[in-house]
Design a protein around this motif. Structure first.
Motif, PDB file in Angstrom:
ATOM      1  N   THR A 224       0.857  -1.181   0.000  1.00 50.10           N
ATOM      2  CA  THR A 224       0.000   0.000   0.000  1.00 50.10           C
ATOM      3  C   THR A 224       0.892   1.228   0.000  1.00 50.10           C
ATOM      4  OG1 THR A 224      -1.739  -1.164   1.218  1.00 50.10           O
ATOM      5  CG2 THR A 224      -1.840   1.246   1.176  1.00 50.10           C
ATOM      6  N   ILE A 225       0.849   1.982  -1.104  1.00 51.47           N
ATOM      7  CA  ILE A 225       1.711   3.150  -1.275  1.00 51.47           C
ATOM      8  C   ILE A 225       0.851   4.330  -1.687  1.00 51.47           C
ATOM      9  CG2 ILE A 225       3.747   4.102  -2.431  1.00 51.47           C
ATOM     10  CD1 ILE A 225       4.576   1.238  -3.122  1.00 51.47           C
ATOM     11  N   LEU A 226       0.927   5.394  -0.910  1.00 53.84           N
ATOM     12  CA  LEU A 226       0.172   6.621  -1.195  1.00 53.84           C
ATOM     13  C   LEU A 226      -1.318   6.325  -1.381  1.00 53.84           C
ATOM     14  CD1 LEU A 226       2.700   8.260  -3.700  1.00 53.84           C
ATOM     15  CD2 LEU A 226       2.392   8.807  -1.270  1.00 53.84           C
ATOM     16  N   GLY A 227      -1.821   5.415  -0.547  1.00 52.65           N
ATOM     17  CA  GLY A 227      -3.243   5.096  -0.559  1.00 52.65           C
ATOM     18  C   GLY A 227      -3.672   4.100  -1.608  1.00 52.65           C
ATOM     19  N   ARG A 228      -2.735   3.611  -2.414  1.00 54.53           N
ATOM     20  CA  ARG A 228      -3.049   2.639  -3.459  1.00 54.53           C
ATOM     21  C   ARG A 228      -2.490   1.277  -3.075  1.00 54.53           C
ATOM     22  NH1 ARG A 228      -2.820   4.607  -8.714  1.00 54.53           N
ATOM     23  NH2 ARG A 228      -2.861   2.401  -9.350  1.00 54.53           N
ATOM     24  N   GLN A 229      -3.278   0.230  -3.258  1.00 59.26           N
ATOM     25  CA  GLN A 229      -2.806  -1.118  -2.953  1.00 59.26           C
ATOM     26  C   GLN A 229      -2.662  -1.918  -4.238  1.00 59.26           C
ATOM     27  OE1 GLN A 229      -5.268  -4.099  -0.800  1.00 59.26           O
ATOM     28  NE2 GLN A 229      -3.550  -4.213   0.631  1.00 59.26           N
ATOM     29  N   ALA A 230      -1.489  -2.543  -4.389  1.00 59.50           N
ATOM     30  CA  ALA A 230      -1.215  -3.383  -5.558  1.00 59.50           C
ATOM     31  C   ALA A 230       0.067  -4.143  -5.295  1.00 59.50           C
ATOM     32  CB  ALA A 230      -1.085  -2.543  -6.825  1.00 59.50           C
ATOM     33  N   ALA A 231       0.373  -5.092  -6.133  1.00 59.30           N
ATOM     34  CA  ALA A 231       1.651  -5.810  -6.033  1.00 59.30           C
ATOM     35  C   ALA A 231       2.710  -4.986  -6.761  1.00 59.30           C
ATOM     36  CB  ALA A 231       1.518  -7.205  -6.641  1.00 59.30           C
ATOM     37  N   PHE A 232       3.012  -3.821  -6.213  1.00 58.71           N
ATOM     38  CA  PHE A 232       3.893  -2.872  -6.894  1.00 58.71           C
ATOM     39  C   PHE A 232       5.278  -3.466  -7.143  1.00 58.71           C
ATOM     40  CE2 PHE A 232       0.885   0.210  -5.023  1.00 58.71           C
ATOM     41  CZ  PHE A 232       0.648   1.009  -6.131  1.00 58.71           C
ATOM     42  N   ASP A 233       5.796  -3.183  -8.347  1.00 56.26           N
ATOM     43  CA  ASP A 233       7.191  -3.453  -8.656  1.00 56.26           C
ATOM     44  C   ASP A 233       7.801  -2.135  -9.148  1.00 56.26           C
ATOM     45  OD1 ASP A 233       6.148  -3.104 -11.183  1.00 56.26           O
ATOM     46  OD2 ASP A 233       6.491  -5.162 -11.836  1.00 56.26           O
ATOM     47  N   THR A 234       8.998  -2.182  -9.706  1.00 55.96           N
ATOM     48  CA  THR A 234       9.671  -0.944 -10.102  1.00 55.96           C
ATOM     49  C   THR A 234       8.853  -0.141 -11.102  1.00 55.96           C
ATOM     50  OG1 THR A 234      11.858  -1.899  -9.698  1.00 55.96           O
ATOM     51  CG2 THR A 234      11.753   0.017 -11.153  1.00 55.96           C
ATOM     52  N   GLY A 235       8.327  -0.810 -12.119  1.00 54.92           N
ATOM     53  CA  GLY A 235       7.573  -0.103 -13.146  1.00 54.92           C
ATOM     54  C   GLY A 235       6.307   0.545 -12.622  1.00 54.92           C
ATOM     55  N   SER A 236       5.525  -0.176 -11.878  1.00 60.05           N
ATOM     56  CA  SER A 236       4.265   0.386 -11.367  1.00 60.05           C
ATOM     57  C   SER A 236       4.519   1.420 -10.278  1.00 60.05           C
ATOM     58  CB  SER A 236       3.350  -0.728 -10.861  1.00 60.05           C
ATOM     59  OG  SER A 236       4.020  -1.568  -9.935  1.00 60.05           O
ATOM     60  N   TYR A 237       5.598   1.243  -9.513  1.00 59.36           N
ATOM     61  CA  TYR A 237       5.972   2.246  -8.504  1.00 59.36           C
ATOM     62  C   TYR A 237       6.380   3.550  -9.184  1.00 59.36           C
ATOM     63  CZ  TYR A 237       8.837   4.446  -4.836  1.00 59.36           C
ATOM     64  OH  TYR A 237       9.393   5.328  -3.921  1.00 59.36           O
ATOM     65  N   ALA A 238       7.187   3.456 -10.252  1.00 56.12           N
ATOM     66  CA  ALA A 238       7.598   4.653 -10.989  1.00 56.12           C
ATOM     67  C   ALA A 238       6.388   5.366 -11.575  1.00 56.12           C
ATOM     68  CB  ALA A 238       8.582   4.280 -12.095  1.00 56.12           C
ATOM     69  N   ALA A 239       5.453   4.595 -12.151  1.00 58.33           N
ATOM     70  CA  ALA A 239       4.262   5.192 -12.742  1.00 58.33           C
ATOM     71  C   ALA A 239       3.407   5.873 -11.681  1.00 58.33           C
ATOM     72  CB  ALA A 239       3.455   4.117 -13.471  1.00 58.33           C
ATOM     73  N   LEU A 240       3.323   5.266 -10.494  1.00 54.53           N
ATOM     74  CA  LEU A 240       2.546   5.863  -9.416  1.00 54.53           C
ATOM     75  C   LEU A 240       3.126   7.216  -9.017  1.00 54.53           C
ATOM     76  CD1 LEU A 240       0.352   5.635  -7.167  1.00 54.53           C
ATOM     77  CD2 LEU A 240       2.122   4.542  -5.752  1.00 54.53           C
ATOM     78  N   LEU A 241       4.446   7.268  -8.797  1.00 57.96           N
ATOM     79  CA  LEU A 241       5.063   8.525  -8.377  1.00 57.96           C
ATOM     80  C   LEU A 241       4.948   9.582  -9.464  1.00 57.96           C
ATOM     81  CD1 LEU A 241       8.376   7.463  -6.559  1.00 57.96           C
ATOM     82  CD2 LEU A 241       6.094   7.812  -5.604  1.00 57.96           C
ATOM     83  N   ALA A 242       5.304   9.219 -10.692  1.00 52.07           N
ATOM     84  CA  ALA A 242       5.320  10.199 -11.779  1.00 52.07           C
ATOM     85  C   ALA A 242       3.921  10.714 -12.104  1.00 52.07           C
ATOM     86  CB  ALA A 242       5.950   9.589 -13.017  1.00 52.07           C
ATOM     87  N   GLY A 243       2.905   9.913 -11.825  1.00 51.33           N
ATOM     88  CA  GLY A 243       1.541  10.319 -12.139  1.00 51.33           C
ATOM     89  C   GLY A 243       0.888  11.198 -11.097  1.00 51.33           C
ATOM     90  N   ARG A 244       1.534  11.376  -9.963  1.00 57.63           N
ATOM     91  CA  ARG A 244       0.953  12.214  -8.911  1.00 57.63           C
ATOM     92  C   ARG A 244       1.038  13.695  -9.289  1.00 57.63           C
ATOM     93  NH1 ARG A 244      -1.599   9.786  -4.454  1.00 57.63           N
ATOM     94  NH2 ARG A 244      -0.889  11.549  -3.196  1.00 57.63           N
TER      95      ARG A 244
END
Length: 431
Positions: A224-244
């Protein structure tokens, strides 16, 4: 502000330092056409020197049980590669025709602030520069994704130590705090810990210079990162941060900080769809014009700009001259590939110290002595009473203060001393 003053201000900020001829051409073309040419050059950059062939990473060639002599030899070769890469990049900064692109690479280098002192590999630093050059003009997402997989950044922030069984938070913390979201943007310690889990699994193969993902070291569970829950890996983590939205604002403010300074606050809604779009908004907002002559040049900007205007190419200097330039930058506390900390280099008055003035005097004297004959000839061609004005044109200074002019006037008959004094003037210290 006249058209010439407007384009000179744009060129001083968007490039490392324009020549008088470049300002002449920009004045004739106009502000809008000049900005278009800077941000979207159509020609091949004839001044962009070829990427150096550094050879294999010496550290990657060492075998287990290497002798002390072999390690000493590898360290010596590593230092030679770092010097060669630094020399190459300084030469490219000076000679590049696509100046805005090269300066943007330098901005990103300071933003992602990776130091060769810890990475200990010139080939990996060169690879990172190539990544910044490839993705730095576009949208934030691909750049963040590429950098979180970058071997030099992984080593710099201990990403290779981050595993499922022993998470290391350095890369996750700095990716939020310094690279995308900024301090106080709402992320928590729990977000950092979960982000570290998302980034587990990376190692760097020194023999090939490649970052490799090892699934057995990766934590594939839900986070759970920044209120979002998923099986985050490098790609999805990068997309989450950059999309904020916080990331868009933070990066735009960092661009404003380096290109416009702190004299005027960054306007709202400055972030564009990509980096070039944001730069276009920065350079065209009315607040940018009000920042003229308020931004202290970073040492690299000061040296590179002076070399461009004086027609100096480090590659044409004797070895001792090139070493003196690097020694000067070292004394000024800004050497490319060696950011002072993960937070990057300082700004503003931090560069205006007694010790920095002494170092500048040595570098200014070296550059003045190495000035191209044509530069000295242009000063000599001006009448003695007009040489201070000829110097202002050469160094793209809008006007001298009465105090500076009174200091320059007695040097009219000594061109090299006049150049040195101009480079050390308060007017030339800012852009």
């Amino acid at each position: 502000m006249t058209e010439r003053e407007a384009v000179a201000h744009l060129l001083r900020r968007a490039t490392f330092g324009p020549t008088a001829e470049e300002v002449d051409a920009a004045e004739q073309a106009g502000f809008t056409a000049t900005l278009d040419r800077l941000l979207a050059p159509k020609s091949t950059d004839r001044g962009a020197t070829a990427t150096p062939t550094l050879g294999a990473d010496p550290a990657g060639q060492l075998r287990k049980g290497a002798s002390p002599e072999q390690r000493q030899q590898a360290n010596r070769r590593r230092r030679e590669q770092v010097t060669a890469l630094t020399d190459w990049w300084l030469e490219r900064m000076i000679a590049a025709e696509h100046q805005a692109e090269e300066k943007l690479v330098f901005f990103w280098h300071g933003h992602w602030a990776t130091s060769v002192r810890k990475v200990r590999s010139a080939p990996l630093m060169l690879r990172q520069l190539d990544t910044l050059r490839r993705y730095g003009r576009g949208p934030l997402g691909p750049l963040v994704d590429a950098m979180l997989r970058d071997p030099a950044l992984i080593l710099w922030l201990d990403g290779q130590k981050n595993s499922r069984r022993a998470p290391n938070e350095n890369l996750a913390r700095e990716s939020m705090e310094l690279f995308t979201l900024g301090i106080g943007s709402g992320y928590t310690e729990a977000d950092v810990k979960e982000g570290a889990r998302a980034l587990t699994g990376w190692t760097v193969d020194r023999s090939t210079g490649v970052a490799r993902f090892e699934l057995r070291r990766h934590d594939s569970g839900p986070k759970t990162i920044l209120g979002r829950q998923a099986a985050f890996d490098t790609g999805s983590y990068a997309a989450l941060l950059a999309g904020r939205p916080e990331a868009a604002r933070f990066v735009a403010e960092r661009l404003w900080f380096r290109y416009a300074g702190t004299h005027a606050p960054a306007p709202a809604d400055l972030a564009g769809p990509d980096t070039v779009g944001t730069l276009r908004r920065i350079f065209t907002t009315p607040a940018f014009a009000r920042t003229r002559d308020t931004l202290v040049k970073q040492p690299v900007e000061w040296v590179v700009g002076a070399a461009r205007q004086l027609g100096v190419r480090p590659s044409a200097l004797p070895e001792q001259g090139r070493r003196r330039i690097l020694a000067g930058l070292n004394a000024l506390d800004q050497v490319p590939l060696r950011p002072s900390s993960v937070g990057g280099w300082p700004a503003g008055a931090a560069w205006l110290t007694t010790s920095s003035l002494q170092a500048k005097m040595r570098v200014a004297d070296l550059l003045a002595q190495a000035a191209a004959p044509a530069v000295l000839a242009r000063l000599d061609a001006a009448p003695a009473a007009g040489r201070a004005d000829a110097l202002a044109r050469l160094l793209v200074v809008d006007a001298w203060s009465d105090r500076t002019r009174s200091a320059l006037t007695p040097l009219a008959g000594q061109p090299q001393k006049l150049l040195t004094a101009g480079l050390l003037s308060p007017e030339y210290a800012v852009s």
